[in-house]
Scaffold this motif. Structure first.
Motif, PDB file in Angstrom:
ATOM      1  N   LYS A 118      20.688  77.066  34.671  1.00 34.06           N
ATOM      2  CA  LYS A 118      20.190  76.221  33.581  1.00 34.06           C
ATOM      3  C   LYS A 118      21.277  75.987  32.542  1.00 34.06           C
ATOM      4  N   ALA A 170      23.566  73.379  33.852  1.00 33.39           N
ATOM      5  CA  ALA A 170      22.945  72.054  33.759  1.00 33.39           C
ATOM      6  C   ALA A 170      22.987  71.515  32.328  1.00 33.39           C
ATOM      7  N   GLN A 171      22.722  72.400  31.375  1.00 37.01           N
ATOM      8  CA  GLN A 171      22.772  71.977  29.968  1.00 37.01           C
ATOM      9  C   GLN A 171      24.187  71.585  29.563  1.00 37.01           C
ATOM     10  N   SER A 231      26.501  70.497  31.516  1.00 33.49           N
ATOM     11  CA  SER A 231      26.835  69.242  32.201  1.00 33.49           C
ATOM     12  C   SER A 231      26.233  68.043  31.481  1.00 33.49           C
ATOM     13  N   ARG A 232      25.021  68.203  30.970  1.00 33.50           N
ATOM     14  CA  ARG A 232      24.388  67.104  30.240  1.00 33.50           C
ATOM     15  C   ARG A 232      25.206  66.724  29.005  1.00 33.50           C
ATOM     16  N   MET A 240      15.999  71.467  37.694  1.00 32.92           N
ATOM     17  CA  MET A 240      16.691  70.988  36.493  1.00 32.92           C
ATOM     18  C   MET A 240      16.532  69.484  36.280  1.00 32.92           C
ATOM     19  N   TYR A 251      17.831  67.761  33.115  1.00 30.06           N
ATOM     20  CA  TYR A 251      19.271  67.673  32.845  1.00 30.06           C
ATOM     21  C   TYR A 251      20.042  66.901  33.915  1.00 30.06           C
TER      22      TYR A 251
END
Length: 417
Positions: free
Chosen positions: A7, A10-11, A13-14, A194, A197
């Motif tokens: 997670k 993913a955050q 990467s966003r 995910m 994201y």
């Protein structure tokens, strides 16, 4: 790294995707060049680690096809670098004006290309996917999360670390390229959750992997399903050309998605061509399986079953069918094919155009090997797969295909009446 770290990745990467979306073309291209340079600096270390993983894979009883996909030798390595450099030379896929006008009230409206955002790539075996995916995503302004197979975990990690270093040195955000280093299925399961994201997932591998990903997530998936590729040899085909194209389509590399799996021969040329084709395929150690009419002309080959027409062999096996004309060839392809790549050998422009218009495939080859369908020969450089979907993208997935668009309107105090 624990599954909870997925997670966080993913955050990150966003956030990186937001920064990447406004990165100038010059910085993105510089990043691709510096990524290639960074890879060159770790070449020997990479080859050593890859050799260790190959030995381990052999000890674990992995197939020869798997070993071949896993292997990086000097030729493969140089090919990987060349694809990164080729992508850097492509036109910018971003900020292109796709449509536009000024309405009667003076409101200027246009549609322009923009990145998708965060791309998750889940793949097996092939370390070259690591560099291809990163290159295509950076070129198109997307952040990428990589998840390769456990059999190449260390190889992929070293490739990724080198590319991150190159991208950061060019001025891109730290998390533009990331890799999940956790072996096993749990991390993949977390990645599939995910949807807040990640914008798109692209699985690369066997049909079971792709199906599992597509059915296990709410994130849109660009699917790269079977390559049940056909070649139809029309009645008027040049014999030498037909044999050459058929052999190259099947034998140049049997374990890839654009290799020939079913050969259709028009009945008007079958008696003359099938013995020539058989001799050539036998010389290349390809097992032929034929329909009833094929076996009348080649009585020493085993019969093709209904299952054969549905099979992507990825092996030295080819199913052969005699067909009565182009209409039946097209019907067979549209029924049994996977929509990947299908071709015709003919001297007739009329037949070629009929085949092109009526065969429902992402790539249609006219007097050319099915092995030519893909990013390199289409001038795309690196691609992250060949989509057999129709939405959002079809065929080779390069930088252009990893974009979407937004509408922009410029006014001067305009209000709706």
């Amino acid at each position: 790294m624990s599954t909870s770290a997925v997670k966080v990745i993913a955050q990150q990467s966003r956030l990186a995707a937001r920064q990447l979306s406004s990165a100038p073309e010059s910085i993105r291209n510089l990043a691709l060049i510096k990524m290639a340079e960074a890879l060159e600096s770790v070449k020997q270390q990479l080859l050593d680690i890859n050799t260790q993983e190959i030995i381990k894979a052999r000890d674990e009883g992995q197939s020869d096809a798997m070993i071949k996909r896993l292997t990086i030798d000097d030729k493969t390595f140089q090919y990987m670098l060349s694809r990164l450099k080729k992508v850097a030379q492509l036109p910018d896929p971003l900020n292109r004006i796709l449509a536009g006008h000024t309405n009667p009230a003076g409101l200027r409206v246009y549609k322009k290309s923009v990145p998708l955002g965060v791309i998750g790539i889940i793949y097996e075996s092939r370390p070259n996917v690591t560099t291809d995916a990163a290159g295509v995503c950076i070129k198109s302004g997307n952040a990428v999360i990589l998840r390769g197979g456990s059999e190449a975990l260390q190889t992929n990690a070293l490739l990724t670390d080198a590319m991150i270093e190159g991208a950061v040195n060019a001025g891109l955000p730290q998390h533009a390229i990331q890799i999940i280093r956790i072996p096993g299925h749990e991390a993949v399961g977390e990645l599939l959750k995910m949807d807040g994201y990640i914008d798109v997932l692209i699985p690369r591998g066997g049909k079971d992997l792709i199906k599992r990903i597509a059915e296990g997530t709410r994130i849109p998936v660009i699917k790269h399903y079977d390559g049940i590729c056909h070649l139809y040899i029309a009645a008027d085909a040049n014999s030498e050309q037909a044999v050459g194209i058929a052999i190259n389509s099947k034998c140049q590399s049997v374990q890839v998605c654009n290799a020939l799996e079913s050969l259709l021969v028009d009945q008007q040329c079958a008696e003359q061509l099938l013995p020539l084709l058989q001799a050539a395929f036998v010389a290349n150690k390809i097992e032929l399986r034929g329909c009833e009419q094929t076996r009348k002309l080649l009585p020493n080959i085993p019969p093709a079953t209904e299952e054969d027409w549905h099979t992507e062999y990825l092996a030295p096996i080819l199913s052969v069918k005699v067909v009565n004309g182009i209409e039946l060839a097209i019907d067979h392809i549209n029924h049994y094919g996977s929509g990947h790549t299908d071709g015709i050998v003919t001297q007739s422009l009329k037949l070629a155009q009929q085949f092109e218009e009526q065969v429902d495939s992402a790539s249609v080859m006219i007097n050319a090997s099915t092995r030519l369908s893909g990013g390199g020969d289409y001038g795309l450089g690196s691609v992250v797969g060949i989509s057999t979907d129709k939405l959002h993208v079809r065929g080779p997935v390069g930088p252009d295909e990893l974009t979407t668009y937004k509408w922009v309107a410029y006014g001067d105090g305009h209000l709706r009446a």
